[in-house]
Motif scaffolding. Sequence first.
Motif: not given
Ligand code: ADP
Length: 324
Positions: A90-92, A148, A151, A221, A226, A237, A239
């Motif tokens: 689920a990580f990308n 990005d 995460a 998480s 958010r 947030h 995805l």
């Molecule tokens: P937070 O600590 O801000 O809650 P997380 O560790 O839960 O953050 O990661 C959420 C962030 O990761 C999102 O705001 C976005 O930038 C990024 N993100 C969202 N979906 C994915 C995904 N499927 N894989 C990797 N990064 C993601």
Amino acid sequence: MYDREPSPASYSAVLMGSLIVLKLAEHNATLAQSVFRLISQLEQVFTVNRAQSEVMAINHAAGQHPVVVSAQVFNLIALAKRVSLLPASAFNLAIGPLVKRWKIGFQGDSVPPADEIAALLLLTDPHQVILDVDAQTVFLSQPGMEIDLGAIAKGYIADRVCDYLRLQQVSQALINLGGNVHTLGSATNETGWAIGVKAPFAAAEALIGFLTVRDQSVVTSGIYERYFLQDNHCYHHILDPNTGYPLDNELLSVTVVSDRSIDGDIYTTLLYGMGITQGCKFLADKPGISALFVTRDRQVILSDADQLHFTLLDNRYQLASPTP
Ligand code: ADP
Ligand code: MG
């Protein structure tokens, strides 16, 4: 995520859009300043929320040319790519174009038209993040692609903060990067640090309970961190890299306890995608990493009741075992 210890010395700053808290056993404002400086330096390297950073340099050159990066950026991207390519991950790391389009948690967030999501999904293939170890370069092969690391950057930074504190001979400390907590030793006169697990969609300080840890990281998480509401639906947030829409399952939050915060950050996202049953199976052969799941029907499920020291405070939630 809250630490509940009244600590002799507590310092805070707002960095990375979050409240950052450092707790020490003794007052040391100079040390606290250096820790905040370190966090802010690292943020400037990894952020995609500013015009310039090492990661933004890669994104700006998408479809054009490879970019030479520092060893720490190269290594974190290499790790993120490996995790992205795990089966059914689920990580990308290349999710950037979708994150930017949804703007979840930022001004102007709304549900994008389905055809736009479909088009952006084509720009998120982790295989097209091309790494060259010898040249230490990263190349996004399609224009419009964006890395990005949102995460996992906090996990990486929390680990660097603990490395730094150890170097400074600090044996008791807690750093909270807003969702990512890392600890050294225990709180004064305690067996560990008590780290609160937030009650989803409740008052900021409301806790379901707390975990007691020492020398460990606690990362949460949650879909309540958010999000925005549209037509009675909660768009949060994290995805789903397959659909381009927020991950939708039985979970409100996943908390991971591990030795390294980077692992906590990686695993919260992976476990989010797996759900409870598959997630617990996945963790069964990963000693030292355990998870606490909070479900929409107010159950709290521990992947390993022997490894996790959890105290329930809110009786609207129920401790349950994972179904085999
Ligand atoms: P937070 O600590 O801000 O809650 P997380 O560790 O839960 O953050 O990661 C959420 C962030 O990761 C999102 O705001 C976005 O930038 C990024 N993100 C969202 N979906 C994915 C995904 N499927 N894989 C990797 N990064 C993601
Ligand atoms: Mg994370």
